[in-house]
Design an enzyme around this catalytic site. Structure first.
Site, mmCIF file in Angstrom:
data_model
loop_
_atom_site.group_PDB
_atom_site.id
_atom_site.type_symbol
_atom_site.label_atom_id
_atom_site.label_comp_id
_atom_site.label_asym_id
_atom_site.label_seq_id
_atom_site.Cartn_x
_atom_site.Cartn_y
_atom_site.Cartn_z
ATOM 1 N N SER A 13 0.858 -1.186 0.000
ATOM 2 C CA SER A 13 0.000 0.000 0.000
ATOM 3 C C SER A 13 0.892 1.233 0.000
ATOM 4 O O SER A 13 1.806 1.325 0.820
ATOM 5 C CB SER A 13 -0.906 0.014 1.242
ATOM 6 O OG SER A 13 -1.770 -1.094 1.247
ATOM 7 N N SER A 232 6.541 -0.675 10.693
ATOM 8 C CA SER A 232 5.507 -0.226 9.770
ATOM 9 C C SER A 232 5.617 1.276 9.557
ATOM 10 O O SER A 232 6.299 1.992 10.296
ATOM 11 C CB SER A 232 4.111 -0.563 10.311
ATOM 12 O OG SER A 232 3.846 0.215 11.475
ATOM 13 N N LYS A 233 4.909 1.739 8.544
ATOM 14 C CA LYS A 233 4.891 3.172 8.280
ATOM 15 C C LYS A 233 4.216 3.921 9.426
ATOM 16 O O LYS A 233 4.607 5.033 9.774
ATOM 17 C CB LYS A 233 4.175 3.436 6.956
ATOM 18 C CG LYS A 233 4.942 2.860 5.745
ATOM 19 C CD LYS A 233 4.005 2.503 4.605
ATOM 20 C CE LYS A 233 4.747 1.694 3.541
ATOM 21 N NZ LYS A 233 3.835 1.062 2.592
ATOM 22 N N GLN A 234 3.193 3.297 10.037
ATOM 23 C CA GLN A 234 2.498 3.941 11.145
ATOM 24 C C GLN A 234 3.426 4.139 12.338
ATOM 25 O O GLN A 234 3.279 5.092 13.097
ATOM 26 C CB GLN A 234 1.281 3.096 11.571
ATOM 27 C CG GLN A 234 0.132 3.095 10.577
ATOM 28 C CD GLN A 234 0.354 2.138 9.413
ATOM 29 O OE1 GLN A 234 1.330 1.393 9.406
ATOM 30 N NE2 GLN A 234 -0.534 2.171 8.435
#
Length: 290
Positions: A13, A232-234
């Site tokens: 994503s 993760s990107k978060q």
């Protein structure tokens, strides 16, 4: 000659640049396809314009290219597949396998996942209230074999676990699009992070509802940061440094339990991937997150 009986894919994503955890997953799926002399595809899951950007898509594809992870077919973009997803939703609604739901998240929490407005009974949504569309699961104890983790048993509870397939904002949801595209692209084997393990039984019901056989599943452990959180990107995982692909690939091989030789990171990317394909041992992948 490629074995078309095996088709794998990597489906990022574009909410940010590729990070090390994503590279580990991409590399594992790539090597599984190469060992089986099959095909490896890349699909960009760009269904949420509020969280994604064209720049992130470009950076991800650039990173994959820098690391020698070249797909065997043109990259697919889910943002160009809206008509296909809408057609499947209309089919599921017509067959009574999906329903409109105006319940808020708070309402569902208060009723332990049950729908206070009896959405599954097919009642129309009153007024002009926004609604999601959910897939109607059936109660099931789902048993399946993970290619790494072995026998899996998951309990699916109708209504409580019903996944959203079209969000209230009008965006198509992951649970629908991933299945529709895997079927359309003839994906036979899915290698992905174990953070998606709990979604497998729900997705298998969607496959069957669409008359398709679910793929083989291989869930690899997620990579953790120093705080023990999923990389993760978060959680602000740093972007891959595309200037050092050899070091990134050998580190990813080590994370996958493959024990690359010390001097491998001094080789060209093509040599590293060739070594990795020759020496790939699925059973060496660690069973727990690192």
């Amino acid at each position: 000659m490629a074995d078309i009986s095996y088709r794998g894919r990597f489906a990022p994503s574009p909410t940010g640049p590729l990070h090390f955890g994503s590279l580990v997953t991409a590399l594992a799926s790539y090597l599984e396809a190469r060992v089986h002399q099959g095909q490896w595809l890349v699909r960009v899951e760009d269904l949420d314009p509020l969280r994604e950007s064209p720049e992130a898509t470009e950076r991800i594809l650039h990173s994959l290219n820098c690391h020698g992870l070249i797909p065997d077919a043109p990259v697919r973009f889910q943002s160009r597949r809206h008509d296909a997803y809408q057609a499947v939703i209309e089919r599921l609604l017509s067959d009574g396998l999906a329903y409109r739901c105006a319940c808020s998240r708070k309402q569902l929490q208060q009723h332990h996942g049950r729908h206070p407005e009896h959405c599954r009974e097919g009642r129309s949504v009153p007024g002009n209230r926004p609604f999601a569309i959910r897939f109607a699961l059936t109660d099931e104890t789902c048993c399946w074999q993970d290619e790494l983790l072995g026998p899996q048993i998951q309990r699916v509870i109708a209504e409580v676990d019903d996944p959203v397939i079209l969000r209230k904002e009008g965006f198509f949801a992951y649970q629908l699009a991933v299945v529709v595209d895997d079927i359309d692209q003839g994906i036979t084997d899915v290698v992905r992070g174990s953070d998606l393990l709990d979604l497998t039984s729900q997705q298998q019901q969607i496959y069957r509802a669409l008359g398709a056989t679910p793929p083989n599943w291989l869930h690899i452990p997620v990579i953790l940061n120093e705080e023990g959180q999923k990389l993760s990107k978060q959680n602000h995982a740093p972007a891959l440094d595309d200037r050092q692909p050899a070091g990134n690939l050998t580190s990813a091989l080590a994370a996958l339990g493959q024990h690359p030789p010390a001097n491998l990171n001094q080789q060209p990317v093509e040599n590293i991937l060739a070594w990795a394909t020759r020496h790939w041992q699925r059973e060496a992948i660690p069973l727990t997150s690192r």
